[in-house]
Design a protein around this motif. Sequence first.
Motif, PDB file in Angstrom:
ATOM      1  N   ARG A 105       0.835  -1.214   0.000  1.00 25.53           N
ATOM      2  CA  ARG A 105       0.000   0.000   0.000  1.00 25.53           C
ATOM      3  C   ARG A 105       0.863   1.255   0.000  1.00 25.53           C
ATOM      4  O   ARG A 105       0.574   2.229  -0.702  1.00 25.53           O
ATOM      5  CB  ARG A 105      -0.929  -0.006   1.216  1.00 25.53           C
ATOM      6  N   ALA A 106       1.935   1.229   0.788  1.00 20.30           N
ATOM      7  CA  ALA A 106       2.814   2.405   0.856  1.00 20.30           C
ATOM      8  C   ALA A 106       3.484   2.667  -0.487  1.00 20.30           C
ATOM      9  O   ALA A 106       3.611   3.826  -0.916  1.00 20.30           O
ATOM     10  CB  ALA A 106       3.861   2.205   1.951  1.00 20.30           C
ATOM     11  N   GLU A 107       3.907   1.602  -1.167  1.00 20.61           N
ATOM     12  CA  GLU A 107       4.566   1.771  -2.457  1.00 20.61           C
ATOM     13  C   GLU A 107       3.587   2.279  -3.520  1.00 20.61           C
ATOM     14  O   GLU A 107       3.937   3.140  -4.340  1.00 20.61           O
ATOM     15  CB  GLU A 107       5.196   0.456  -2.899  1.00 20.61           C
ATOM     16  N   LEU A 108       2.372   1.761  -3.503  1.00 16.18           N
ATOM     17  CA  LEU A 108       1.367   2.258  -4.442  1.00 16.18           C
ATOM     18  C   LEU A 108       1.055   3.726  -4.177  1.00 16.18           C
ATOM     19  O   LEU A 108       0.910   4.521  -5.108  1.00 16.18           O
ATOM     20  CB  LEU A 108       0.090   1.411  -4.330  1.00 16.18           C
ATOM     21  N   ARG A 109       0.967   4.079  -2.900  1.00 18.71           N
ATOM     22  CA  ARG A 109       0.698   5.471  -2.549  1.00 18.71           C
ATOM     23  C   ARG A 109       1.848   6.377  -3.000  1.00 18.71           C
ATOM     24  O   ARG A 109       1.630   7.479  -3.501  1.00 18.71           O
ATOM     25  CB  ARG A 109       0.492   5.569  -1.033  1.00 18.71           C
ATOM     26  N   ARG A 110       3.090   5.899  -2.834  1.00 20.06           N
ATOM     27  CA  ARG A 110       4.255   6.683  -3.261  1.00 20.06           C
ATOM     28  C   ARG A 110       4.231   6.940  -4.762  1.00 20.06           C
ATOM     29  O   ARG A 110       4.614   8.028  -5.217  1.00 20.06           O
ATOM     30  CB  ARG A 110       5.538   5.946  -2.878  1.00 20.06           C
ATOM     31  N   ARG A 111       3.753   5.951  -5.536  1.00 18.02           N
ATOM     32  CA  ARG A 111       3.717   6.092  -6.986  1.00 18.02           C
ATOM     33  C   ARG A 111       2.445   6.782  -7.485  1.00 18.02           C
ATOM     34  O   ARG A 111       2.283   6.974  -8.681  1.00 18.02           O
ATOM     35  CB  ARG A 111       3.831   4.716  -7.643  1.00 18.02           C
ATOM     36  N   GLY A 112       1.574   7.162  -6.570  1.00 21.42           N
ATOM     37  CA  GLY A 112       0.350   7.848  -6.964  1.00 21.42           C
ATOM     38  C   GLY A 112      -0.664   6.935  -7.608  1.00 21.42           C
ATOM     39  O   GLY A 112      -1.456   7.380  -8.461  1.00 21.42           O
ATOM     40  N   ILE A 113      -0.679   5.651  -7.216  1.00 27.05           N
ATOM     41  CA  ILE A 113      -1.596   4.664  -7.781  1.00 27.05           C
ATOM     42  C   ILE A 113      -2.681   4.359  -6.755  1.00 27.05           C
ATOM     43  O   ILE A 113      -2.384   4.055  -5.595  1.00 27.05           O
ATOM     44  CB  ILE A 113      -0.852   3.362  -8.146  1.00 27.05           C
ATOM     45  N   LYS A 114      -3.907   4.431  -7.158  1.00 26.94           N
ATOM     46  CA  LYS A 114      -5.022   4.121  -6.260  1.00 26.94           C
ATOM     47  C   LYS A 114      -5.042   2.632  -5.953  1.00 26.94           C
ATOM     48  O   LYS A 114      -5.018   1.798  -6.859  1.00 26.94           O
ATOM     49  CB  LYS A 114      -6.344   4.539  -6.906  1.00 26.94           C
ATOM     50  N   ALA A 115      -5.085   2.273  -4.668  1.00 24.89           N
ATOM     51  CA  ALA A 115      -5.145   0.871  -4.255  1.00 24.89           C
ATOM     52  C   ALA A 115      -6.590   0.466  -4.007  1.00 24.89           C
ATOM     53  O   ALA A 115      -7.274   1.068  -3.171  1.00 24.89           O
ATOM     54  CB  ALA A 115      -4.313   0.654  -2.998  1.00 24.89           C
ATOM     55  N   VAL A 116      -7.056  -0.538  -4.709  1.00 27.43           N
ATOM     56  CA  VAL A 116      -8.398  -1.087  -4.509  1.00 27.43           C
ATOM     57  C   VAL A 116      -8.200  -2.512  -3.999  1.00 27.43           C
ATOM     58  O   VAL A 116      -8.306  -3.493  -4.755  1.00 27.43           O
ATOM     59  CB  VAL A 116      -9.228  -1.054  -5.797  1.00 27.43           C
ATOM     60  N   ILE A 117      -7.876  -2.621  -2.716  1.00 26.94           N
ATOM     61  CA  ILE A 117      -7.498  -3.896  -2.103  1.00 26.94           C
ATOM     62  C   ILE A 117      -8.165  -3.985  -0.730  1.00 26.94           C
ATOM     63  O   ILE A 117      -7.937  -3.124   0.125  1.00 26.94           O
ATOM     64  CB  ILE A 117      -5.970  -4.004  -1.930  1.00 26.94           C
ATOM     65  N   PRO A 118      -8.982  -4.985  -0.477  1.00 30.65           N
ATOM     66  CA  PRO A 118      -9.623  -5.118   0.834  1.00 30.65           C
ATOM     67  C   PRO A 118      -8.625  -5.576   1.894  1.00 30.65           C
ATOM     68  O   PRO A 118      -7.603  -6.192   1.588  1.00 30.65           O
ATOM     69  CB  PRO A 118     -10.707  -6.178   0.601  1.00 30.65           C
ATOM     70  N   GLU A 119      -8.942  -5.264   3.156  1.00 23.94           N
ATOM     71  CA  GLU A 119      -8.106  -5.713   4.275  1.00 23.94           C
ATOM     72  C   GLU A 119      -8.407  -7.160   4.638  1.00 23.94           C
ATOM     73  O   GLU A 119      -9.517  -7.651   4.443  1.00 23.94           O
ATOM     74  CB  GLU A 119      -8.371  -4.853   5.507  1.00 23.94           C
ATOM     75  N   LYS A 120      -7.421  -7.838   5.218  1.00 28.99           N
ATOM     76  CA  LYS A 120      -7.648  -9.161   5.780  1.00 28.99           C
ATOM     77  C   LYS A 120      -8.358  -9.023   7.122  1.00 28.99           C
ATOM     78  O   LYS A 120      -8.253  -7.986   7.797  1.00 28.99           O
ATOM     79  CB  LYS A 120      -6.322  -9.895   5.980  1.00 28.99           C
ATOM     80  N   ARG A 121      -9.066 -10.053   7.528  1.00 29.46           N
ATOM     81  CA  ARG A 121      -9.823  -9.998   8.769  1.00 29.46           C
ATOM     82  C   ARG A 121      -8.924  -9.807   9.985  1.00 29.46           C
ATOM     83  O   ARG A 121      -9.271  -9.092  10.923  1.00 29.46           O
ATOM     84  CB  ARG A 121     -10.646 -11.272   8.926  1.00 29.46           C
ATOM     85  N   ASP A 122      -7.761 -10.465   9.991  1.00 28.83           N
ATOM     86  CA  ASP A 122      -6.874 -10.301  11.142  1.00 28.83           C
ATOM     87  C   ASP A 122      -6.305  -8.894  11.210  1.00 28.83           C
ATOM     88  O   ASP A 122      -6.055  -8.361  12.298  1.00 28.83           O
ATOM     89  CB  ASP A 122      -5.755 -11.342  11.104  1.00 28.83           C
ATOM     90  N   GLN A 123      -6.102  -8.241  10.058  1.00 28.37           N
ATOM     91  CA  GLN A 123      -5.635  -6.862  10.062  1.00 28.37           C
ATOM     92  C   GLN A 123      -6.706  -5.936  10.616  1.00 28.37           C
ATOM     93  O   GLN A 123      -6.404  -5.011  11.374  1.00 28.37           O
ATOM     94  CB  GLN A 123      -5.252  -6.433   8.640  1.00 28.37           C
ATOM     95  N   ILE A 124      -7.954  -6.196  10.245  1.00 29.61           N
ATOM     96  CA  ILE A 124      -9.056  -5.383  10.766  1.00 29.61           C
ATOM     97  C   ILE A 124      -9.156  -5.545  12.275  1.00 29.61           C
ATOM     98  O   ILE A 124      -9.286  -4.559  13.024  1.00 29.61           O
ATOM     99  CB  ILE A 124     -10.384  -5.784  10.094  1.00 29.61           C
ATOM    100  N   ALA A 125      -9.067  -6.793  12.765  1.00 24.82           N
ATOM    101  CA  ALA A 125      -9.164  -7.048  14.197  1.00 24.82           C
ATOM    102  C   ALA A 125      -8.016  -6.404  14.951  1.00 24.82           C
ATOM    103  O   ALA A 125      -8.210  -5.819  16.037  1.00 24.82           O
ATOM    104  CB  ALA A 125      -9.183  -8.553  14.456  1.00 24.82           C
ATOM    105  N   ALA A 126      -6.797  -6.476  14.413  1.00 18.65           N
ATOM    106  CA  ALA A 126      -5.636  -5.881  15.077  1.00 18.65           C
ATOM    107  C   ALA A 126      -5.768  -4.362  15.155  1.00 18.65           C
ATOM    108  O   ALA A 126      -5.424  -3.749  16.181  1.00 18.65           O
ATOM    109  CB  ALA A 126      -4.363  -6.268  14.331  1.00 18.65           C
ATOM    110  N   ARG A 127      -6.277  -3.763  14.088  1.00 19.36           N
ATOM    111  CA  ARG A 127      -6.448  -2.309  14.105  1.00 19.36           C
ATOM    112  C   ARG A 127      -7.497  -1.899  15.126  1.00 19.36           C
ATOM    113  O   ARG A 127      -7.317  -0.909  15.858  1.00 19.36           O
ATOM    114  CB  ARG A 127      -6.850  -1.839  12.697  1.00 19.36           C
ATOM    115  N   LYS A 128      -8.579  -2.647  15.220  1.00 23.28           N
ATOM    116  CA  LYS A 128      -9.626  -2.311  16.183  1.00 23.28           C
ATOM    117  C   LYS A 128      -9.149  -2.483  17.625  1.00 23.28           C
ATOM    118  O   LYS A 128      -9.542  -1.718  18.514  1.00 23.28           O
ATOM    119  CB  LYS A 128     -10.860  -3.168  15.929  1.00 23.28           C
ATOM    120  N   ARG A 129      -8.305  -3.489  17.873  1.00 24.10           N
ATOM    121  CA  ARG A 129      -7.781  -3.689  19.219  1.00 24.10           C
ATOM    122  C   ARG A 129      -6.935  -2.503  19.679  1.00 24.10           C
ATOM    123  O   ARG A 129      -6.871  -2.195  20.866  1.00 24.10           O
ATOM    124  CB  ARG A 129      -6.943  -4.970  19.277  1.00 24.10           C
ATOM    125  N   ARG A 130      -6.303  -1.855  18.758  1.00 26.22           N
ATOM    126  CA  ARG A 130      -5.444  -0.708  19.102  1.00 26.22           C
ATOM    127  C   ARG A 130      -6.243   0.573  19.294  1.00 26.22           C
ATOM    128  O   ARG A 130      -5.685   1.589  19.723  1.00 26.22           O
ATOM    129  CB  ARG A 130      -4.395  -0.506  18.015  1.00 26.22           C
TER     130      ARG A 130
END
Length: 308
Positions: free
Chosen positions: A218-243
């Motif tokens: 995601r960071a590399e796509l953002r650096r190149r100015g490319i729109k990322a259309v990629i869903p999050e994984k469930r464990d990533q969503i859960a980890a973000r919510k825990r924080r």
Amino acid sequence: MRSDSRFRVFTDEEWARIQPLLPSNTGRRGHPFGDDRRVVEGIAYRYRTGIPWRDLPREQFGPWQTVWKRHRRYAGDGTWDRVLAKVLGDADAAGKIDWAVSVDATIARAHQHATNTTRPEQDTGAGSNHKNLPWAEIEPAGHGIGRSRGGLTTKIHQAVDGRGRPLAMIVTGGQRNDGAMLMGVLAEIHVPRHGPGRPRTRPDAVIADRAYTSGVARAELRRRGIKAVIPEKRDQIAARKRRGRRGGRPPGLDKDAYRGRNVVERSFAFAKQWRGLATRYDKLAITYRAGATINAILNWLRHIGDTL
């Protein structure tokens, strides 16, 4: 070559587009190649049917050794990549490329005839840009064959435009992680422009499934100015919510754009109609990838027809 259509892959119109781009028709030194169409049709016919090179009908395509040697030469010198680049350049100049690019990978089982070579057990077969050479000119150490759940397999990583026509591809071992190859596949996109200007290498958007959702990507796509259309994984969503607040905001997802991701699956379905791509019989990764590149060229020619 006889006129029996069963043995032809390219129509006369399609052949007329690619013939001038082959080395024997572009100022090549030395004795010119003879009967290009018969040989190239033999190469494509072999991948379409999946038969051994030795079983190519001699009456239709001439000696099988000639067909194989020409295929090996064109695979090693990047001929088919240059042909694809020219077709892509013409399509882009005509506004026929949809730059909402989808990325995915597909696995092909490696036949025993492809695996009787010496190779590291866990070599990934990702040789892109070694010594600043294009992928097509490099044979990876493991020949792009790896051991995965399905046994000895190979994987085609591919980027397609918004209508499912291939823009770039890389061949690796079947155990290679899809997400780890994202930037490598995107780096192979190289569409020349008509007239001055650098080739286009940057999509407007990249559409991919959850296998490609790493923060690095995601960071590399953002650096190149490319729109990322990629869903999050469930464990990533859960980890973000825990924080809580420290987890930050969830990345945005354009659901309408994501619905178009299936075009890459349709592209693989088209490619795997060729039995020599659905199952890998080639010992060399560059010759197998060259077969996939010929299929990609045909895919573009069939879609755009006489519009170029």
